[in-house]
Write a protein that holds these residues in place. Structure first.
Motif, mmCIF file in Angstrom:
data_model
loop_
_atom_site.group_PDB
_atom_site.id
_atom_site.type_symbol
_atom_site.label_atom_id
_atom_site.label_comp_id
_atom_site.label_asym_id
_atom_site.label_seq_id
_atom_site.Cartn_x
_atom_site.Cartn_y
_atom_site.Cartn_z
ATOM 1 N N ALA A 66 1.341 -15.354 -35.194
ATOM 2 C CA ALA A 66 2.238 -15.013 -34.089
ATOM 3 C C ALA A 66 2.715 -13.566 -34.201
ATOM 4 N N PHE A 67 3.065 -13.134 -35.414
ATOM 5 C CA PHE A 67 3.471 -11.741 -35.636
ATOM 6 C C PHE A 67 2.317 -10.797 -35.329
ATOM 7 N N SER A 68 1.121 -11.183 -35.773
ATOM 8 C CA SER A 68 -0.062 -10.351 -35.576
ATOM 9 C C SER A 68 -0.318 -10.104 -34.096
ATOM 10 N N ILE A 69 -0.203 -11.163 -33.296
ATOM 11 C CA ILE A 69 -0.447 -11.047 -31.853
ATOM 12 C C ILE A 69 0.674 -10.265 -31.172
ATOM 13 N N ALA A 70 1.913 -10.601 -31.500
ATOM 14 C CA ALA A 70 3.060 -9.974 -30.839
ATOM 15 C C ALA A 70 3.153 -8.481 -31.128
ATOM 16 N N ASP A 71 2.840 -8.085 -32.369
ATOM 17 C CA ASP A 71 2.993 -6.682 -32.773
ATOM 18 C C ASP A 71 1.672 -5.926 -32.858
ATOM 19 N N ILE A 114 -0.920 -6.300 -34.845
ATOM 20 C CA ILE A 114 -1.215 -5.963 -36.237
ATOM 21 C C ILE A 114 -2.433 -6.769 -36.684
ATOM 22 N N ASP A 115 -3.468 -6.089 -37.140
ATOM 23 C CA ASP A 115 -4.637 -6.792 -37.671
ATOM 24 C C ASP A 115 -4.301 -7.375 -39.038
ATOM 25 N N MET A 116 -4.601 -8.656 -39.219
ATOM 26 C CA MET A 116 -4.365 -9.308 -40.504
ATOM 27 C C MET A 116 -5.610 -10.066 -40.940
ATOM 28 N N ASP A 117 -5.929 -9.945 -42.204
ATOM 29 C CA ASP A 117 -6.999 -10.731 -42.827
ATOM 30 C C ASP A 117 -6.306 -11.752 -43.721
ATOM 31 N N ILE A 118 -6.268 -13.016 -43.279
ATOM 32 C CA ILE A 118 -5.502 -14.053 -43.973
ATOM 33 C C ILE A 118 -6.446 -15.019 -44.677
ATOM 34 N N LYS A 119 -6.221 -15.216 -45.967
ATOM 35 C CA LYS A 119 -7.017 -16.171 -46.737
ATOM 36 C C LYS A 119 -6.081 -17.182 -47.393
ATOM 37 N N GLU A 120 -6.554 -18.434 -47.492
ATOM 38 C CA GLU A 120 -5.749 -19.504 -48.084
ATOM 39 C C GLU A 120 -6.397 -20.019 -49.363
ATOM 40 N N GLU A 139 11.709 -22.944 -41.924
ATOM 41 C CA GLU A 139 11.755 -22.639 -40.494
ATOM 42 C C GLU A 139 12.747 -21.523 -40.193
ATOM 43 N N GLN A 140 13.892 -21.541 -40.878
ATOM 44 C CA GLN A 140 14.922 -20.529 -40.623
ATOM 45 C C GLN A 140 14.592 -19.184 -41.269
ATOM 46 N N GLN A 141 13.949 -19.194 -42.427
ATOM 47 C CA GLN A 141 13.753 -17.960 -43.196
ATOM 48 C C GLN A 141 12.429 -17.248 -42.944
ATOM 49 N N LEU A 142 11.406 -17.994 -42.563
ATOM 50 C CA LEU A 142 10.048 -17.453 -42.562
ATOM 51 C C LEU A 142 9.883 -16.213 -41.685
ATOM 52 N N GLY A 143 10.387 -16.261 -40.463
ATOM 53 C CA GLY A 143 10.236 -15.120 -39.559
ATOM 54 C C GLY A 143 10.876 -13.860 -40.110
ATOM 55 N N ARG A 144 12.078 -14.002 -40.670
ATOM 56 C CA ARG A 144 12.783 -12.844 -41.226
ATOM 57 C C ARG A 144 12.035 -12.266 -42.426
ATOM 58 N N VAL A 145 11.533 -13.152 -43.292
ATOM 59 C CA VAL A 145 10.822 -12.693 -44.490
ATOM 60 C C VAL A 145 9.531 -11.962 -44.114
ATOM 61 N N ILE A 146 8.780 -12.510 -43.159
ATOM 62 C CA ILE A 146 7.548 -11.839 -42.725
ATOM 63 C C ILE A 146 7.877 -10.477 -42.119
ATOM 64 N N GLY A 147 8.936 -10.423 -41.322
ATOM 65 C CA GLY A 147 9.352 -9.148 -40.742
ATOM 66 C C GLY A 147 9.696 -8.124 -41.812
ATOM 67 N N ASP A 148 10.403 -8.566 -42.857
ATOM 68 C CA ASP A 148 10.745 -7.671 -43.970
ATOM 69 C C ASP A 148 9.480 -7.149 -44.655
ATOM 70 N N CYS A 149 8.514 -8.041 -44.842
ATOM 71 C CA CYS A 149 7.264 -7.650 -45.510
ATOM 72 C C CYS A 149 6.499 -6.623 -44.685
ATOM 73 N N ILE A 150 6.407 -6.855 -43.390
ATOM 74 C CA ILE A 150 5.669 -5.936 -42.518
ATOM 75 C C ILE A 150 6.340 -4.568 -42.490
ATOM 76 N N GLU A 206 8.147 -3.323 -44.896
ATOM 77 C CA GLU A 206 7.924 -2.722 -46.216
ATOM 78 C C GLU A 206 6.523 -2.123 -46.318
ATOM 79 N N LEU A 207 5.558 -2.828 -45.754
ATOM 80 C CA LEU A 207 4.182 -2.347 -45.797
ATOM 81 C C LEU A 207 3.934 -1.253 -44.766
ATOM 82 N N GLY A 208 4.810 -1.170 -43.778
ATOM 83 C CA GLY A 208 4.651 -0.146 -42.754
ATOM 84 C C GLY A 208 3.421 -0.368 -41.908
ATOM 85 N N ASP A 209 3.083 -1.655 -41.643
ATOM 86 C CA ASP A 209 1.907 -1.987 -40.844
ATOM 87 C C ASP A 209 0.668 -1.282 -41.377
#
Length: 230
Positions: A23-28, A30-36, A111-122, A124-127
């Motif tokens: 959702a962050f990737s689409i909204a902003d 930002i290209d992301m390569d996600i592996k699990e 649910e409450q923390q995830l969006g804020r934490v991802i935003g902080d990470c992005i 910090e990384l400066g996209d």
């Protein structure tokens, strides 16, 4: 491009984090390569195979090797990405400082923390505009636009920036995966250059704005020319 790893043995949390990242990737834009990964062993094996991450969501409590052990191994391998620990308790916070954890996610508040934490990470990384690496247990972050070039000497990378120089262990191919697409170009098997810092290109060599002259390998000259003409 931001490279992201999610390591958790519970599918529900992996899915929740992946969906929010997407959702962050689409909204902003930002290209992301996600592996699990479903275990710490899988994650370590991938890192040993050369895959690097800029952002890691890592569950602490997993079977066999736990997340804290995995984080220590990754830091010993000079993996310098941001680590966000996923946990049910805050008992490990003090230990987390040893591996330079960036944030913690409580499972019962995901649910409450995830969006804020991802935003902080992005932020910090400066996209992707900040290049992060580790050497001798210290994490360094350099703005990509300030990097002039990098030189590979066996497994050692010499990074030359506008006002400083660093060394760390990585391959040029591994470095390229972490850099902003199109900003850097391989000009030689041993050199990676910031295209925006090139002042002159003369076929077999190029000159940077600070006067440094770098060789251009025959197999790389066409790619260099194309990139400089963009």
């Amino acid at each position: 491009m931001i490279t992201v790893a999610i390591c958790d043995d519970e599918e529900i949390y992996c899915r929740q984090i992946r969906e929010k990242l997407t959702a962050f990737s689409i909204a902003d834009s930002i290209d992301m390569d996600i592996k699990e990964y479903r275990s710490a062993e899988e994650l370590i094996h991938a890192a040993q195979g050369g895959w690097t991450f800029q952002l890691l969501f890592l569950d602490i409590m997993m079977k066999d090797m736990n997340g804290m052990e995995a984080a220590r191994k990754l830091r010993e391998m000079d993996c310098g990405g941001l680590i966000v620990f996923i946990t049910s308790y805050l008992d490990y916070m003090q230990t987390g400082y040893e591996v330079k954890a960036f944030r913690y996610l409580l499972k019962n508040q995901m649910e409450q923390q995830l969006g804020r934490v991802i935003g902080d990470c992005i932020r910090e990384l400066g996209d992707g505009s900040v290049f992060t690496f580790q050497f001798e247990r210290e994490i360094h972050r350099v703005r990509q636009k300030d990097i002039l070039y990098m030189e590979s000497e066996k497994r050692l990378i010499h990074l030359y920036a506008v006002e400083c120089e660093y060394i760390f262990y990585e391959s040029l191919d591994g470095v390229l995966k972490q850099l902003e697409a199109g900003m850097f170009v391989r000009c030689h098997r041993s050199f990676l250059v910031n295209a925006g810092r090139v002042r002159r290109f003369a076929g077999t060599e190029l000159e940077l704005e600070n006067g440094t002259v770098l060789p251009v390998g025959r197999k790389y000259s066409v790619d260099v020319m194309k990139r400089l003409l963009l």
